[in-house]
Structures are given as structure tokens and as C-alpha cells.
Design a protein around this motif. Structure first.
Motif, mmCIF file in Angstrom:
data_model
loop_
_atom_site.group_PDB
_atom_site.id
_atom_site.type_symbol
_atom_site.label_atom_id
_atom_site.label_comp_id
_atom_site.label_asym_id
_atom_site.label_seq_id
_atom_site.Cartn_x
_atom_site.Cartn_y
_atom_site.Cartn_z
ATOM 1 N N UNK A 1 -2.187 8.172 3.404
ATOM 2 C CA UNK A 1 -2.429 9.418 2.652
ATOM 3 C C UNK A 1 -3.812 9.428 2.005
ATOM 4 N N UNK A 2 -4.266 10.644 1.720
ATOM 5 C CA UNK A 2 -5.541 10.847 1.037
ATOM 6 C C UNK A 2 -5.500 10.229 -0.373
ATOM 7 N N UNK A 3 -4.322 10.294 -1.024
ATOM 8 C CA UNK A 3 -4.178 9.726 -2.371
ATOM 9 C C UNK A 3 -4.373 8.205 -2.346
ATOM 10 N N UNK A 4 -3.816 7.567 -1.316
ATOM 11 C CA UNK A 4 -4.010 6.110 -1.178
ATOM 12 C C UNK A 4 -5.493 5.807 -0.955
ATOM 13 N N UNK A 5 -6.109 6.582 -0.058
ATOM 14 C CA UNK A 5 -7.525 6.350 0.250
ATOM 15 C C UNK A 5 -8.364 6.465 -1.015
ATOM 16 N N UNK A 6 -8.096 7.511 -1.791
ATOM 17 C CA UNK A 6 -8.893 7.750 -2.986
ATOM 18 C C UNK A 6 -8.728 6.616 -4.003
ATOM 19 N N UNK A 7 -7.487 6.232 -4.250
ATOM 20 C CA UNK A 7 -7.235 5.163 -5.229
ATOM 21 C C UNK A 7 -7.888 3.858 -4.781
ATOM 22 N N UNK A 8 -7.693 3.485 -3.518
ATOM 23 C CA UNK A 8 -8.245 2.223 -2.999
ATOM 24 C C UNK A 8 -9.776 2.236 -3.030
ATOM 25 N N UNK A 9 -10.364 3.391 -2.754
ATOM 26 C CA UNK A 9 -11.824 3.506 -2.780
ATOM 27 C C UNK A 9 -12.330 3.327 -4.209
ATOM 28 N N UNK B 1 0.836 -1.206 0.000
ATOM 29 C CA UNK B 1 0.000 0.000 0.000
ATOM 30 C C UNK B 1 0.872 1.258 0.000
ATOM 31 N N UNK B 2 2.074 1.123 0.586
ATOM 32 C CA UNK B 2 2.932 2.280 0.855
ATOM 33 C C UNK B 2 3.112 3.192 -0.366
ATOM 34 N N UNK B 3 3.413 2.610 -1.528
ATOM 35 C CA UNK B 3 3.764 3.429 -2.702
ATOM 36 C C UNK B 3 2.609 3.619 -3.686
ATOM 37 N N UNK B 4 1.428 3.232 -3.262
ATOM 38 C CA UNK B 4 0.242 3.480 -4.090
ATOM 39 C C UNK B 4 -0.123 4.958 -3.979
ATOM 40 N N UNK B 5 -0.539 5.643 -5.053
ATOM 41 C CA UNK B 5 -0.760 5.143 -6.398
ATOM 42 C C UNK B 5 0.444 5.315 -7.329
ATOM 43 N N UNK B 6 1.598 5.739 -6.799
ATOM 44 C CA UNK B 6 2.741 6.054 -7.666
ATOM 45 C C UNK B 6 3.434 4.845 -8.276
ATOM 46 N N UNK B 7 3.446 3.732 -7.570
ATOM 47 C CA UNK B 7 4.197 2.567 -8.043
ATOM 48 C C UNK B 7 3.284 1.611 -8.812
ATOM 49 N N UNK B 8 3.591 1.452 -10.117
ATOM 50 C CA UNK B 8 2.714 0.664 -10.989
ATOM 51 C C UNK B 8 2.658 -0.800 -10.560
ATOM 52 N N UNK B 9 3.786 -1.338 -10.090
ATOM 53 C CA UNK B 9 3.801 -2.743 -9.667
ATOM 54 C C UNK B 9 2.901 -2.958 -8.444
ATOM 55 N N UNK B 10 3.015 -2.060 -7.464
ATOM 56 C CA UNK B 10 2.190 -2.199 -6.262
ATOM 57 C C UNK B 10 0.703 -2.038 -6.581
ATOM 58 N N UNK B 11 0.397 -1.140 -7.523
ATOM 59 C CA UNK B 11 -0.999 -0.994 -7.946
ATOM 60 C C UNK B 11 -1.486 -2.290 -8.598
ATOM 61 N N UNK B 12 -0.634 -2.886 -9.447
ATOM 62 C CA UNK B 12 -1.020 -4.124 -10.132
ATOM 63 C C UNK B 12 -1.219 -5.260 -9.128
ATOM 64 N N UNK B 13 -0.327 -5.347 -8.147
ATOM 65 C CA UNK B 13 -0.442 -6.402 -7.126
ATOM 66 C C UNK B 13 -1.740 -6.228 -6.335
ATOM 67 N N UNK B 14 -2.004 -4.984 -5.946
ATOM 68 C CA UNK B 14 -3.212 -4.714 -5.167
ATOM 69 C C UNK B 14 -4.469 -5.026 -5.972
ATOM 70 N N UNK B 15 -4.468 -4.640 -7.256
ATOM 71 C CA UNK B 15 -5.629 -4.949 -8.103
ATOM 72 C C UNK B 15 -5.823 -6.448 -8.234
ATOM 73 N N UNK B 16 -4.722 -7.192 -8.324
ATOM 74 C CA UNK B 16 -4.892 -8.639 -8.491
ATOM 75 C C UNK B 16 -5.390 -9.277 -7.194
ATOM 76 N N UNK B 17 -4.978 -8.735 -6.046
ATOM 77 C CA UNK B 17 -5.507 -9.255 -4.773
ATOM 78 C C UNK B 17 -7.003 -8.944 -4.660
ATOM 79 N N UNK B 18 -7.393 -7.730 -5.091
ATOM 80 C CA UNK B 18 -8.819 -7.375 -5.063
ATOM 81 C C UNK B 18 -9.631 -8.324 -5.957
#
Ligand code: G
Ligand code: G
Ligand code: MN
Ligand code: NA
Length: 254
Positions: free
Chosen positions: A217-225, A183-200
Motif C-alpha cells: 500500500x501507499x501508506x506502507x510506502x510512505x511510512x517506510x520512506x 510490514x503487513x499491518x504498518x502503519x496501523x499496528x504499533x508493535x509492528x512499527x516498533x519492530x520495524x524501527x528497531x530493525x532499522x
């Protein structure tokens, strides 16, 4: 060795305390549950993090006693809240691998719940991915018995361990908690975003809900939401707090 005997003493005399961290609804930040995190107020060293004493407990064979002591503390806090007329949100308790390997765990939990007049549906249990690796019919039976107490189960620190996906579907987990390292580098890190999407996606396919840990961060909250993550936990909402603070949060929800 001194620390070990002090820890044993603290466990026996119910001196371990618990802090609670809210777990919230993404859209409105409403608290839906909380996670119990053990703390030790050492007479000389002051407040100690579990990172500093769980290893001591593990090496001394104290993990089961420590776990039961945490459960007691949570039950005591809940029964006091009840007496004050406060409806406390469901509490998730971390179970160690030593605890889930013990076939008597569900009975021990039932005994403590009975002692405090509480029901299992007020608790959830978190088990790390590593604690459920390896194949064991007895582990499966133990987890099923916990569910029969009325408690929901979550897989903690998901993505860091080696649980086989085929096994996941046979075990009675209702939630996956994405490890905060993803979660730490979301939404900036494409790999972490891809991993999170695949877990979802995986969780959705298995009918499980997803909790993102370590949301800061608010950016993480927004992306995850936006991606449909079901629940969020992290410093953005609250750090782990003492029971009185948690109850003041919960009380506002009534
Ligand atoms: O805030 P934090 O420092 O509380 O926790 C550090 C680590 O200790 C986390 O990995 C957390 O899962 C673990 N931990 C916290 N409380 C407990 C507990 O009651 N039992 C077990 N087994 N682990 C815990
Ligand atoms: O392994 P487990 O998920 O049970 O660990 C919970 C740990 O995560 C605790 O040590 C808790 O204090 C910590 N924690 C909770 N929220 C955050 C956060 O937003 N950022 C960081 N860095 N740690 C967090
Ligand atoms: Mn946890
Ligand atoms: Na975790």
C-alpha cells in the motif's frame, strides 16, 4: 514419488523458470535490483509455486541441483539481455541452507559465471536467517568467498528466525530484508512499527541497508520512506514478472 521424479527431470532438463520481482528506491520507485523467484510450469499441473515443490526437492535431496539450475537460468537470461544491449539490474538469488552448507558452493557459482562470461558483482545472494543459525567456521568461510566473487549478501525473512545478533556482525551481510509479516499491518499496528524501527536502528548500527518486503500500500510506502528504509519490494511496485517484462522495465531506465 511421481512429482519427485518429474521435478528431477525438470531440473536436469533446465525446465525450471525464473520470475523477477523489482526492488526499488523509496523516493522515486526506480528499480535498483530484482529478486529471482523460481517457477515450475508443470506439464499437467501448470504453473507451480515454490511453496508446492521446494518441500519435494528438500526431501529428495535436490536442493543443490535446483539452486544451480536457478543460477544457470538467471545467467542465461542475463547474457541474452546483454546481447540485446539491455543493462539488467542486479539480480538477487535465494540460496537454500543446503547450498550454503556446501563448502564447494562458491566454486560451483564461479564455474557457472565463467561459463556465461558474467561477473559476480551482477548477482546478490539472499540467505534466510534460519539458514545461518548455529555456529560454523566453514559457513563463515563460504559466505566470505561469495563476497570475494563480488556478490553482496542479504539476510532474508529477517525477524522470523533465531540468528544471534552477536553473530550477525561477524558475517559479511550488507542488507537485511524485513520479513513481510512485519510490514503487513504498518502503519496501523504499533508493535509492528516498533519492530520495524528497531530493525532499522540495528541495521544502521551495523552499517547494513534495509529492504522492506511485501509492500502493498501507499501508506506502507510512505511510512517506510519517512523512517529511512533504504529499499522497497512488493506488489505496490510489481509482482514477480517474466524476464521480458523485467527487461522492459529496466530498458526504460536507460
Ligand atoms: O513467489 P514466491 O512464491 O516465489 O516464493 C515462495 C518462497 O520460495 C519464498 O520463501 C522464496 O524465498 C522461496 N524461493 C523462491 N525461489 C527460490 C529459489 O530459487 N531458491 C530457494 N531456495 N528458495 C526460493
Ligand atoms: O521469502 P522470500 O522473501 O524470498 O519470498 C518472496 C515471496 O514473497 C514470493 O513468494 C513473492 O511472490 C512474495 N511477495 C512478494 N511481494 C509480495 C507482496 O507485496 N505481498 C505478498 N503477500 N507477497 C509478496
Ligand atoms: Mn528472498
Ligand atoms: Na523474504
Amino acid at each position: 514419488f511421481v512429482l519427485e521424479s518429474e521435478l528431477r527431470h525438470a531440473i536436469q532438463h533446465n525446465q525450471l523458470e525464473v520470475y523477477y520481482q523489482p526492488i526499488v528506491e523509496p523516493h522515486n520507485g526506480e528499480i535498483v535490483s530484482n529478486e529471482a523467484l523460481v517457477r515450475w510450469n508443470h506439464p499437467v499441473r501448470g504453473w507451480m509455486s515454490p511453496i508446492e515443490f521446494l518441500d519435494v526437492a528438500r526431501n529428495a535431496g535436490l536442493m543443490q541441483d535446483l539452486g544451480m539450475s536457478v543460477l544457470r537460468r538467471v545467467c542465461k537470461d542475463r547474457s541474452e539481455a546483454k546481447r540485446q544491449g539491455i543493462v539488467m539490474s542486479t539480480t538477487a538469488i535465494n540460496l537454500s541452507s543446503e547450498q550454503v552448507m556446501d563448502a564447494r558452493l562458491p566454486l560451483r557459482i564461479q564455474d557457472i559465471l565463467d561459463e556465461y562470461g558474467l561477473s559476480g558483482d551482477q548477482l546478490e545472494f539472499e540467505v534466510t536467517e534460519d539458514a545461518i543459525k548455529g555456529d560454523s567456521k566453514s559457513l563463515q568461510a563460504t559466505l566470505n568467498e561469495l563476497v570475494n566473487l563480488g556478490s553482496r549478501l542479504s539476510i532474508d525473512d529477517f525477524g522470523t528466525g533465531y540468528s544471534s545478533l552477536s553473530r550477525l556482525k561477524h558475517l559479511p551481510f550488507s542488507k537485511l530484508k524485513i520479513d513481510r509479516s512485519f510490514i503487513r499491518e504498518i502503519p496501523g499496528d504499533a508493535d509492528d512499527c516498533a519492530i520495524t524501527l528497531s530493525i532499522l536502528g540495528l541495521a544502521r548500527g551495523l552499517g547494513m541497508r534495509v529492504v522492506a518486503e511485501g509492500v502493498e500500500t501507499e501508506e506502507q510506502r510512505q511510512w517506510l520512506t519517512e523512517q529511512g528504509c533504504d529499499l522497497l519490494q512488493g506488489y505496490l511496485f510489481s509482482k514477480p514478472v517474466p524476464i521480458a517484462t523485467l527487461l522492459s522495465y529496466d530498458d526504460q531506465l536507460r
